[in-house]
Structure formats: C-alpha cells, structure tokens
Design a protein around this motif. Structure first.
Motif, mmCIF file in Angstrom:
data_model
loop_
_atom_site.group_PDB
_atom_site.id
_atom_site.type_symbol
_atom_site.label_atom_id
_atom_site.label_comp_id
_atom_site.label_asym_id
_atom_site.label_seq_id
_atom_site.Cartn_x
_atom_site.Cartn_y
_atom_site.Cartn_z
ATOM 1 N N VAL A 192 -84.496 -27.383 -65.608
ATOM 2 C CA VAL A 192 -85.354 -26.399 -66.926
ATOM 3 C C VAL A 192 -86.111 -27.572 -67.293
ATOM 4 N N LYS A 193 -87.011 -27.930 -67.351
ATOM 5 C CA LYS A 193 -87.895 -28.568 -68.273
ATOM 6 C C LYS A 193 -88.502 -28.128 -70.034
ATOM 7 N N PRO A 194 -87.853 -29.639 -69.794
ATOM 8 C CA PRO A 194 -87.874 -29.323 -71.310
ATOM 9 C C PRO A 194 -89.244 -29.785 -71.495
ATOM 10 N N THR A 195 -89.280 -29.425 -73.928
ATOM 11 C CA THR A 195 -90.734 -29.313 -74.213
ATOM 12 C C THR A 195 -90.925 -31.662 -73.914
ATOM 13 N N TYR A 196 -92.239 -31.052 -73.616
ATOM 14 C CA TYR A 196 -93.352 -32.198 -72.948
ATOM 15 C C TYR A 196 -92.854 -33.381 -74.857
ATOM 16 N N GLY A 197 -91.860 -34.892 -74.002
ATOM 17 C CA GLY A 197 -91.656 -35.626 -75.565
ATOM 18 C C GLY A 197 -89.922 -35.249 -75.722
ATOM 19 N N GLY A 198 -88.977 -33.879 -75.411
ATOM 20 C CA GLY A 198 -88.829 -34.409 -75.845
ATOM 21 C C GLY A 198 -87.265 -34.518 -75.362
ATOM 22 N N VAL A 199 -87.378 -35.304 -74.105
ATOM 23 C CA VAL A 199 -86.260 -36.509 -73.085
ATOM 24 C C VAL A 199 -87.338 -36.823 -72.886
ATOM 25 N N SER A 210 -99.374 -36.986 -68.388
ATOM 26 C CA SER A 210 -99.606 -36.179 -69.576
ATOM 27 C C SER A 210 -98.564 -35.206 -69.120
ATOM 28 N N LEU A 211 -98.199 -35.146 -68.059
ATOM 29 C CA LEU A 211 -97.845 -33.884 -67.059
ATOM 30 C C LEU A 211 -95.699 -34.230 -66.876
ATOM 31 N N ASP A 212 -95.971 -35.327 -66.594
ATOM 32 C CA ASP A 212 -94.041 -35.679 -66.622
ATOM 33 C C ASP A 212 -93.308 -35.604 -67.067
ATOM 34 N N GLN A 213 -92.453 -34.614 -66.924
ATOM 35 C CA GLN A 213 -90.723 -34.590 -67.851
ATOM 36 C C GLN A 213 -89.676 -34.372 -67.027
ATOM 37 N N ILE A 214 -88.200 -35.561 -67.486
ATOM 38 C CA ILE A 214 -87.045 -35.646 -66.464
ATOM 39 C C ILE A 214 -86.038 -34.579 -67.644
ATOM 40 N N GLY A 215 -85.470 -33.990 -66.191
ATOM 41 C CA GLY A 215 -84.479 -32.192 -66.930
ATOM 42 C C GLY A 215 -83.385 -31.975 -66.305
ATOM 43 N N PRO A 216 -82.429 -31.635 -66.672
ATOM 44 C CA PRO A 216 -81.805 -30.724 -65.954
ATOM 45 C C PRO A 216 -81.474 -30.213 -64.999
ATOM 46 N N VAL A 217 -80.760 -30.026 -63.716
ATOM 47 C CA VAL A 217 -80.683 -29.070 -62.857
ATOM 48 C C VAL A 217 -79.224 -28.959 -62.393
ATOM 49 N N SER A 218 -78.652 -27.735 -62.582
ATOM 50 C CA SER A 218 -77.247 -27.083 -62.721
ATOM 51 C C SER A 218 -77.050 -25.884 -62.306
ATOM 52 N N ARG A 219 -75.649 -25.561 -62.029
ATOM 53 C CA ARG A 219 -75.095 -24.243 -61.390
ATOM 54 C C ARG A 219 -75.263 -23.089 -62.613
ATOM 55 N N THR A 220 -75.403 -23.657 -63.761
ATOM 56 C CA THR A 220 -75.379 -22.680 -64.991
ATOM 57 C C THR A 220 -76.348 -23.148 -65.786
ATOM 58 N N VAL A 221 -76.521 -22.056 -66.403
ATOM 59 C CA VAL A 221 -76.637 -22.122 -68.086
ATOM 60 C C VAL A 221 -75.861 -23.295 -69.025
ATOM 61 N N GLN A 237 -88.886 -46.387 -77.263
ATOM 62 C CA GLN A 237 -89.646 -47.325 -76.052
ATOM 63 C C GLN A 237 -90.645 -46.186 -74.632
ATOM 64 N N ASP A 238 -90.400 -44.850 -75.315
ATOM 65 C CA ASP A 238 -91.272 -44.219 -75.112
ATOM 66 C C ASP A 238 -92.423 -43.264 -76.385
ATOM 67 N N SER A 239 -93.672 -43.830 -75.774
ATOM 68 C CA SER A 239 -94.649 -43.872 -76.959
ATOM 69 C C SER A 239 -95.275 -41.388 -77.185
ATOM 70 N N THR A 240 -94.587 -41.151 -76.033
ATOM 71 C CA THR A 240 -94.961 -40.355 -76.671
ATOM 72 C C THR A 240 -93.352 -39.269 -77.082
#
Length: 520
Positions: A192-199, A210-221, A237-240
């Motif tokens: 999952v790539k969350p909404t930009y700025g959501g994480v 302007s493109l990077d985003q942290i998100g989860p990796v898993s075996r189930t939704v 601490q994250d201006s975005t």
C-alpha cells in the motif's frame, strides 16, 4: 517451517493476546526462518537478533503484568533499509553509506517501538530506491521466493520477499513510483502507498521528496490496515504531513471482507492495459472485474489521457529531485570518504572520488539526468514541462474520480522477469512502473494485492486499486472484498501455491486463477 511464521499478523496478535504463544517464541520463529532461507532469498541486509528478542521479552513481561498493550504488540516486523533506525545500520543499499548508523529513529520506527513491535532487521533495496528489480543494490540482489532466478520487484524487493517467504509477517517499504506496489504484484503480497503526507517521511532517506511515501507490506489486506494505522497520522517534524487522524482503515477492511460492494463504482483505466501488458496479467485482471460485479460493484471505463506522459514526466521530476537530495553525500559530513589517488587534496576532488566509488551506475545515471534537467537553459523545457504534465495527470484523476469511487488496473504489465533480462536497457526497466507512477505524481493512495497466476509462467500478478487523496479507507474496503472472494475461489492464500515456499520444486506451480463466473 514453524507454523507461527505462516500466521497473519492479526492472527498472531490474537494468539499473543490470548497467551497461546509468547512474543519471544514468535520472534524466534521468524529469526529461525530467516536463518533457514535468507541465504537463498537475501531479503535482509542486517538481522537485528538481540534487540528483537529483547523487545519481545519486554512485551511478554508487560503482558504477564496485565498492562494494556497495542493489538500488534509483540508482532515482529522488518524495515526497508531506506528508513533510519537507531542501533542498526542504514545503508539505502549503497556503498556510500556502508556501516552507517543513524543517531535518530524515523518517526515510523518510533511508532513501531511505541506499539511494542520487535524489529527483525533491515531489508534490501535498489540503491537509494532507484530501480524496479532490486538488482541495483550494492550488496547483491534479492531473489523472488517463487523462483530464485527471477527478480522480486523494486525498489523494495527485500521487504516484499521477506513477507512472501514467511521471514516476517509485516514490513515497511517506501514508494516513490511503485516501489511497494510493484514488488507486491510480482511476489504475491499486499502493498500500500498511502495518500501523500498520510504517513510521516521524517527519517526516510529522501529520493524525490514530492513523490516518496512510506507504507505497509503484508500478506493480507487487514494486516496492511493494522500496520497503516500504527504508522499513520500527523507528524510536526514533516512539513508535508497531513493533520488528518489515521483511523477507520481496519474497520473498512473488516467491512469489505464481508463481500458486499453494492453501490461501489469501479473505474477501469483505459490507458493502463492492452498493448505491452502480458496476456496472463490481463486475463487475471478481467477475472477480478467479474468478481467485483458478482459482489455488487458497478464497473465503468474511464479515460486518463495524460497518463500516457506520466513515465516521461516522472523520469524528469525524480532525477531532478534526486540530484538535489543526494548532494549531501559528499565524503565530508558522513558515510564513505574516498581520497583522490594523486594530485591536490581538495574538497571537490574528495567529493568526486567518494561519489565515483560510492554510487552505483544507476544512481550516477539519474543524478546526471537530474542535473541536466535543472541546468540553465533546460529547466523550463524539461523540469518545468514535466511539472505541467503532473498537473494534467492530477486533473485526469479528478475527472476519473467524479465517475468512479475507486480506479482499477493491473499493478505491473508483466510478472517477475529473470535476472539480467532488462539491466542492459534502462528504458525497458523503467516501463515496469508505467501503471504505478501516476499515483505518486498525483499524491493519491494506491494498493496492490494478489490477482492470481499468469498461465505463461505460473507467477503472481497483481491488481492495483487507486482512491482519491485522503480516501485510503476505500482501498481497504474494496481490497478486502476482492481478497475474500479470491481466497474462497483458490481455497486459501496465493502463497500456499508457491512451490519454493512449500517444499515443491520449481516449475510445478499450479495455474491458479478464478473460475469463470459466466458474467454473473
């Protein structure tokens, strides 16, 4: 294989809460699994044995004392080596940061620690997240658990392979143009790539800010939703960073798993399919559309004409931002320092020698492209024009979402290719992200989940779901519904069919797909 390693994160969390298993037992089972298979997979660059077990013991003691704990407390997790962690090296897959230890934790790592999740270690990636195959890691490639001769996707191939190979129930990745979703598609995992700025991105080594985003990796939704709620939310601490609370995702996943999508309108993106897409990938995608119809969803076609230019715009914007972000790696402040072999010892010559020795070929290529695109006389023609295309893509998304609640497409045009197959042709490699890049340019959330196996090679394909910004919950509802229908048709998880994960020999993979529903 210890059966604990095959449990979903949610199922493991329930067993931990009920006292049926301890966190030490669960963490040790994962460490044993890493020791057993990671010599072949190479998902990890560093294994955090002592600290992970110490955290697990602490959680067991708190649980025994009756303390109230987070649902995922005691559930182990892996972290992509693009995210800084105290007590472990952070290399970004590059020689220029070999052995470097961060003096602070990324915000997402702080949240993992606060939830009581033992960190198993740091996972492999394409150097500075530049790649689609994890072949560009300075420490050697990660291999796909489905077929050791094939790539696990990139840049986050290590996180996806670790989860697919049952080395970790959960992992963190970063997604700049598909680096969570494309590895998910080719390994049979959920990304999952969350909404930009959501994480928060604080503590993620920046590639393209302007493109990077942290998100989860898993075996189930559901597992992805659980982890997403842990790491999401506002960070000063994250201006975005968005101020929105990160809630409702788990509830959406549980609701979706009931299988009712009545009233949901799904938009099939006309431009993300057809020519250039593997026949087996297209076939599995069409089968999923039939499943959506059977659950009550309405299917419409939407057109996003500017998506045809997304790849070109992305590969101007990303190198431009990367050339700026990577300027800090100069051999002076931290990381590798290489001295020139002859001549005067100046900062400029130390910088040149350090970057020549520390950066790989793909990183050098993109820095050069970025510097050129930003140079005087070319800025408006290249970078400026790319940003105009970005605006057109955002407008196409707005128009599409006025016709549909969630957009759908294949995640990647092909299944996992063999090592070396595309290394000689960077443009062919870049095409792997053609379907995932638009979401990063627009900042909207995206999810990839398993979609069955392609007939041609018996390898996983993925389906991509896209939602409007801030509407991540829609992904979890629709994704969980499709997952439940697929697993009912398949008789379990797609990973149960992986030959190398279940004791069979390569080449014996069954042709796993959804039965013909006759258009119902």
């Amino acid at each position: 294989m210890n059966e604990l390693t095959k449990l979903s994160a949610d199922a493991l969390a329930s067993k931990l809460a009920a006292g049926e298993v301890s966190s030490v037992e669960a963490t040790q089972a994962q460490l044993d699994r890493i020791a057993e298979v990671d010599g072949d997979i190479h998902a990890f660059l560093h294994v955090n044995t002592e600290e992970a077990l110490a955290v697990a013991r602490g959680i067991d003691e708190k649980r025994a004392a009756g303390e109230e704990l987070h649902h995922l407390a005691g559930v182990p997790i892996a972290v992509k080596d693009m995210i800084v962690t105290v007590g472990q090296p952070t290399t970004a897959g590059s020689k220029i940061l070999e052995g470097w230890h961060s003096p602070y934790d990324a915000t997402v790592v702080k949240k993992l620690r606060a939830a009581g999740m033992p960190i198993l270690g740091k996972t492999n990636l394409d150097e500075f997240a530049m790649g689609s195959s994890t072949e560009h890691s300075a420490y050697g490639p990660t291999r796909n658990p489905w077929d050791l001769e094939r790539i696990p996707g990139g840049s986050g191939g290590g996180s996806a392979a670790a989860v697919a190979a049952f080395e970790a129930p959960l992992a963190l990745g970063t997604d700049t143009g598909g680096s969570i979703r494309q590895p998910g598609a080719v390994t049979g995992t959920v990304g999952v790539k969350p909404t930009y700025g959501g994480v928060s991105r604080y503590g993620a080594i920046a590639l393209a800010s302007s493109l990077d985003q942290i998100g989860p990796v898993s075996r189930t939704v559901l597992d992805a939703a659980l982890l997403h709620e842990v790491i999401g939310g506002h960070d000063p601490q994250d201006s975005t960073s968005l101020t929105d609370p990160c809630t409702g995702l788990v509830d959406a996943a549980r609701q979706g798993a009931l299988g009712d999508l009545s009233g949901v309108r799904l938009g099939v993106i006309k431009e993300l399919g057809g020519e250039g897409y593997q026949a087996g990938v297209e076939a599995r995608f069409q089968e999923s559309l039939e499943l959506f119809r059977s659950a009550g969803a309405e299917i419409v076609e939407v057109s996003c004409p500017s998506f045809s230019y997304a790849l070109a715009a992305y590969y101007l914007i990303l190198p431009s931002e990367a050339s700026s972000n990577l300027a800090k790696f100069d051999g002076v402040r931290f990381g590798l320092r290489e001295l020139p072999k002859d001549g005067p010892l100046t900062i400029e010559r130390v910088m040149g020698a350090t970057r020549a020795a520390g950066f790989g070929e793909e990183v050098k290529r993109r820095i050069i492209l970025g510097v050129y695109a930003l140079s005087a006389g070319y800025y408006d023609a290249y970078y400026g024009s790319a940003q105009k295309v970005r605006t057109l893509i955002q407008r196409d998304f707005d128009a599409a979402f006025s016709q549909a609640d969630v957009l759908v497409s294949p995640t990647a045009p092909t299944t996992a290719f063999k090592f070396g197959e595309k290394m000689a042709d960077p443009l062919a490699m870049y095409l792997n992200d053609v379907a995932t890049i638009p979401a990063n340019l627009a900042g909207v959330p995206g999810m990839s989940l398993p979609n069955g196996l392609a007939e041609e090679d018996g390898l996983p394909s993925g389906i991509q779901l896209l939602a409007p910004a801030r509407e991540d919950a829609r992904l979890y509802r629709v994704g969980a519904a499709l997952e439940a229908m697929h697993e009912a048709a398949w008789g379990g998880s797609i990973l149960d069919k992986a030959p190398l994960l279940n004791g069979a020999s390569a080449g014996n993979t069954p042709q796993l797909h959804t039965p013909d529903l006759g258009g119902k």
